[in-house]
Design a protein around this motif. Structure first.
Motif, PDB file in Angstrom:
ATOM      1  N   MET B   1       0.875  -1.151   0.000  1.00  0.00           N
ATOM      2  CA  MET B   1       0.000   0.000   0.000  1.00  0.00           C
ATOM      3  C   MET B   1       0.888   1.167   0.000  1.00  0.00           C
ATOM      4  O   MET B   1       2.002   1.070   0.385  1.00  0.00           O
ATOM      5  CB  MET B   1      -0.876  -0.019   1.226  1.00  0.00           C
ATOM      6  CG  MET B   1      -1.007   1.226   1.964  1.00  0.00           C
ATOM      7  SD  MET B   1      -2.060   2.371   1.967  1.00  0.00           S
ATOM      8  CE  MET B   1      -1.837   3.697   2.505  1.00  0.00           C
ATOM      9  N   TYR B   2       0.122   1.441  -0.434  1.00  0.00           N
ATOM     10  CA  TYR B   2      -0.542   2.498   0.262  1.00  0.00           C
ATOM     11  C   TYR B   2       0.139   3.774  -0.108  1.00  0.00           C
ATOM     12  O   TYR B   2      -0.162   4.796   0.432  1.00  0.00           O
ATOM     13  CB  TYR B   2      -0.572   2.340   1.767  1.00  0.00           C
ATOM     14  CG  TYR B   2      -0.909   0.943   2.242  1.00  0.00           C
ATOM     15  CD1 TYR B   2      -2.049   0.286   1.769  1.00  0.00           C
ATOM     16  CD2 TYR B   2      -0.068   0.283   3.126  1.00  0.00           C
ATOM     17  CE1 TYR B   2      -2.345  -0.991   2.213  1.00  0.00           C
ATOM     18  CE2 TYR B   2      -0.372  -0.982   3.554  1.00  0.00           C
ATOM     19  CZ  TYR B   2      -1.488  -1.609   3.090  1.00  0.00           C
ATOM     20  OH  TYR B   2      -1.774  -2.864   3.522  1.00  0.00           O
ATOM     21  N   GLU B   5      -2.484   6.069  -1.572  1.00  0.00           N
ATOM     22  CA  GLU B   5      -3.381   6.627  -0.559  1.00  0.00           C
ATOM     23  C   GLU B   5      -2.650   7.659   0.303  1.00  0.00           C
ATOM     24  O   GLU B   5      -3.191   8.706   0.624  1.00  0.00           O
ATOM     25  CB  GLU B   5      -3.932   5.530   0.355  1.00  0.00           C
ATOM     26  CG  GLU B   5      -5.037   4.709  -0.272  1.00  0.00           C
ATOM     27  CD  GLU B   5      -4.517   3.417  -0.847  1.00  0.00           C
ATOM     28  OE1 GLU B   5      -3.332   3.395  -1.278  1.00  0.00           O
ATOM     29  OE2 GLU B   5      -5.265   2.432  -0.888  1.00  0.00           O
ATOM     30  N   THR B   8      -2.215  10.870  -1.511  1.00  0.00           N
ATOM     31  CA  THR B   8      -3.464  11.650  -1.479  1.00  0.00           C
ATOM     32  C   THR B   8      -3.621  12.314  -0.109  1.00  0.00           C
ATOM     33  O   THR B   8      -3.986  13.495  -0.015  1.00  0.00           O
ATOM     34  CB  THR B   8      -4.675  10.730  -1.750  1.00  0.00           C
ATOM     35  OG1 THR B   8      -4.451  10.053  -2.972  1.00  0.00           O
ATOM     36  CG2 THR B   8      -5.965  11.517  -1.830  1.00  0.00           C
ATOM     37  N   ALA B   9      -3.320  11.554   0.941  1.00  0.00           N
ATOM     38  CA  ALA B   9      -3.441  12.098   2.298  1.00  0.00           C
ATOM     39  C   ALA B   9      -2.450  13.251   2.497  1.00  0.00           C
ATOM     40  O   ALA B   9      -2.790  14.270   3.104  1.00  0.00           O
ATOM     41  CB  ALA B   9      -3.192  10.996   3.320  1.00  0.00           C
ATOM     42  N   PRO B 100      -6.132   5.829   8.562  1.00  0.00           N
ATOM     43  CA  PRO B 100      -4.987   4.926   8.351  1.00  0.00           C
ATOM     44  C   PRO B 100      -3.719   5.635   7.869  1.00  0.00           C
ATOM     45  O   PRO B 100      -2.775   4.986   7.451  1.00  0.00           O
ATOM     46  CB  PRO B 100      -5.509   3.972   7.269  1.00  0.00           C
ATOM     47  CG  PRO B 100      -6.574   4.710   6.568  1.00  0.00           C
ATOM     48  CD  PRO B 100      -7.129   5.750   7.481  1.00  0.00           C
ATOM     49  N   ILE B 101      -3.698   6.920   7.932  1.00  0.00           N
ATOM     50  CA  ILE B 101      -2.576   7.711   7.424  1.00  0.00           C
ATOM     51  C   ILE B 101      -1.288   7.380   8.205  1.00  0.00           C
ATOM     52  O   ILE B 101      -1.321   7.245   9.419  1.00  0.00           O
ATOM     53  CB  ILE B 101      -2.965   9.197   7.551  1.00  0.00           C
ATOM     54  CG1 ILE B 101      -2.086  10.124   6.797  1.00  0.00           C
ATOM     55  CG2 ILE B 101      -3.053   9.657   8.942  1.00  0.00           C
ATOM     56  CD1 ILE B 101      -2.700  11.531   6.698  1.00  0.00           C
TER      57      ILE B 101
END
Lengths: 313, 257
Positions: B1-2, B5, B8-9, B100-101
């Motif tokens: 992952m991630y 994401e 983006t965070a 979940p950052i």
């Protein structure tokens, strides 16, 4: 088919720095799709459990898994499934409503264009669309609660945790929030609710756990718990005033005031005998209501003894 | 992952931070420009005209890089310390903790916000300085590189201050009692060659001296310290403070019960 556990808590303990043991080994399993009530008196440990699940409080020991993902071993996968509506307002009151939602989605990796689309859906669903450009500080208490629900749904969580979501909101908004929560539960979202409004838990929840002094003292289906209630108290409002407490056979009775009688009846007992006795005593009934909330009665039965012990310590 | 994401965070925190200080530009962007403008008038023009050249530059030219880097230091530090402490104070730090950052993404997001404000303020102060003197940049690459590294370093320092802070008083103690003296004694207004030997050696302990002089090297081509040593010191501090931030966030110091 075996249902996946939405949440599994094993021997969870939490002792704060001041030595207070808030959780003394909690074991709890919540099925996927459940509408679960976690009840308990103030200081029982409800918010500590929620805090630990949401990574806001460090646990002392124990295991938590969310939809099969261990919160310690695979925090990203576990947290991805959680949506949280906390007890206290915890958004930036100096940000516009829409921005709060879009930012929240961003923290879960949802890109900005998609986040704006989702924000529109949730703000419309929760009747906040007209307020999207307003600063959050200008919202009323009920609107702020709804904003936190909308925010929690932005990343489409499979589990929604609500810590006293209807505290301080008027009955109309509370009912509309109930309807909304029931709808999303029917659509498959597992809901875990803590509340002080026991009527709320009774209306909404299928399963219930009661925690007291850091220990789960009851964990069963709501129906099962309600079936444990062996008596109910009826409040009878009289058409004509009476002076003395009447004798109503084996029914315990109390004259509350000249036009109100309280009668306790055993579970499953026919009311016909009671009404015959009332007729014999020339007592005319104008209206009748169940005095106490059923769950409230059970809750008090379960929680009060330990409170008394605590007080006598 | 991630990675996607978290990217983006990261962008989300950065945009949030830029919007935050842009919304209150009268408090965040303008005051340093006014303060530095006053320094240019008083120290540069009025007093500076009575002072002889330093390392071949007029006093006004000599203090311009120092004042620009000083504004970058204070702006990047104060942006992160006030923003992150604000998230703790108003409890919206919980939005980040529940999500979940990754901790490194939180650090990168806030530090980038601090860098953005530091560089914007630095640019505005540079524009203000053009009203008082002509600047010919010796090396754009060194100037920009040192400015970014310095802003990163002081954003990290601001983040650590915010993590430990328990009140608004706590976020002003470090800037008042540590940061400002170090900056003023870091060669912003003078060359350490003007000091007696003992105080020259004492000044070399001050890390801010290396940032001011590395930036001055970029702008004017003169410095009291070796550029290589200065960059090495800044990068070492960045690595150290990043590790401290990661450790603090991992343990939840100041942010979790």
């Amino acid at each position: 088919m075996k249902t996946m556990k939405a949440l599994k808590i094993k021997n969870l303990k939490k002792t704060y720095k001041n030595g207070f043991q808030a959780l003394k080994g909690i074991d709890l399993e919540i099925k996927e799709g459940d509408f679960f009530a976690l009840l308990g008196p103030n200081g029982a440990g409800k918010s500590t459990i929620i805090g630990v699940i949401c990574s806001l409080i460090n646990k002392s020991s124990g295991q938590i898994s969310i939809l099969g993902h261990d919160l310690n071993q695979a925090p990203h996968e576990a947290k991805q499934h959680l949506g949280v509506v906390p007890q206290e307002f915890n958004f930036n009151v100096f940000e516009p409503v829409e921005e709060i939602l879009v930012n929240q989605a961003g923290y879960y990796g949802v890109n900005r264009a998609e986040a704006f689309k989702r924000a529109e859906i949730h703000l419309k669903q929760l009747d906040l669309w007209d307020k999207r450009r307003d600063m959050a500080q200008s919202l009323s208490g009920g609107m702020k609660r709804r904003l936190m629900i909308a925010r929690a749904l932005m990343h489409n969580p499979k589990i929604l945790i609500l810590d006293e979501p209807t505290a301080g909101v008027d009955i109309e908004i509370r009912r509309s929030m109930w309807a909304f929560l029931q709808k999303i539960n029917e659509q498959g979202t597992t809901i875990i609710l803590t509340t002080h409004y026991l009527e709320e838990a009774e209306q909404l929840c299928k399963q219930i756990a009661i925690i007291n002094q850091g220990v789960i003292i009851k964990n069963c289906a709501m129906e099962e718990l309600l079936s444990e209630l062996d008596s109910e108290c009826l409040e009878l409002h009289l058409k004509t005033a009476i002076e003395n407490t009447p004798s109503l056979g084996h029914y315990p009775v109390r004259l509350k005031n000249q036009t109100t009688l309280e009668v306790e009846i055993k579970k499953g007992e026919s009311l016909n005998t009671l009404f015959e006795l009332l007729t014999l005593n020339n007592i005319n009934i104008e209206s009748i209501r169940n005095k106490s909330n059923r769950l409230e009665q059970l809750f008090l039965n379960l929680v009060t003894p330990s409170k008394k012990i605590q007080e006598s310590d | 992952m991630y990675l996607k994401e978290n990217l983006t965070a990261y962008k989300t925190i950065l945009i949030k931070e830029i919007l935050r200080f842009s919304r209150i530009w009268l408090q965040t962007i303008i005051p340093p420009a006014i303060t530095m403008g006053l320094y240019f008038i008083i120290f540069g023009q009025l007093i500076g005209s009575q002072i002889s050249d330093i390392n071949g530059h007029t006093y006004m030219d000599y203090i311009v890089p120092g004042l620009i880097i000083m504004s970058i230091i204070s702006s990047s530090y104060s942006n992160v310390v006030s923003s992150f402490y604000g998230t703790k104070f108003h409890h919206h730090i919980e939005e980040l903790l529940v999500s979940p950052i990754a901790n490194i993404t939180i650090i990168a997001g806030y530090v980038s916000g601090g860098v953005a404000r530091g560089l914007i303020v630095g640019l505005i102060v540079t524009i203000v300085s053009l009203f008082f003197t002509q600047i010919s940049i010796h090396s754009y690459a060194i100037t920009f590189f040192v400015a970014i590294l310095t802003a990163i370093l002081f954003s990290l320092a601001g983040l650590i201050n915010a993590i430990f802070a328990n009140s608004f008083d706590d976020i002003t103690i470090v800037p008042t009692f540590i940061l400002t003296p170090l900056t003023y004694l870091g060669g912003v207004f003078y060359s350490i060659e003007m000091l007696p030997e003992f105080w020259q050696n004492v000044s070399l302990i001050n890390p801010v001296l290396y940032m001011v002089n590395a930036f001055r090297m970029g702008m004017l081509g003169v410095s009291d310290a070796s550029l290589g040593v200065a960059i090495l010191i800044i990068i070492s501090f960045i690595i150290l403070l990043t590790s401290i931030c990661l450790g603090l966030l991992y343990k939840g110091v100041g942010i979790k019960k």
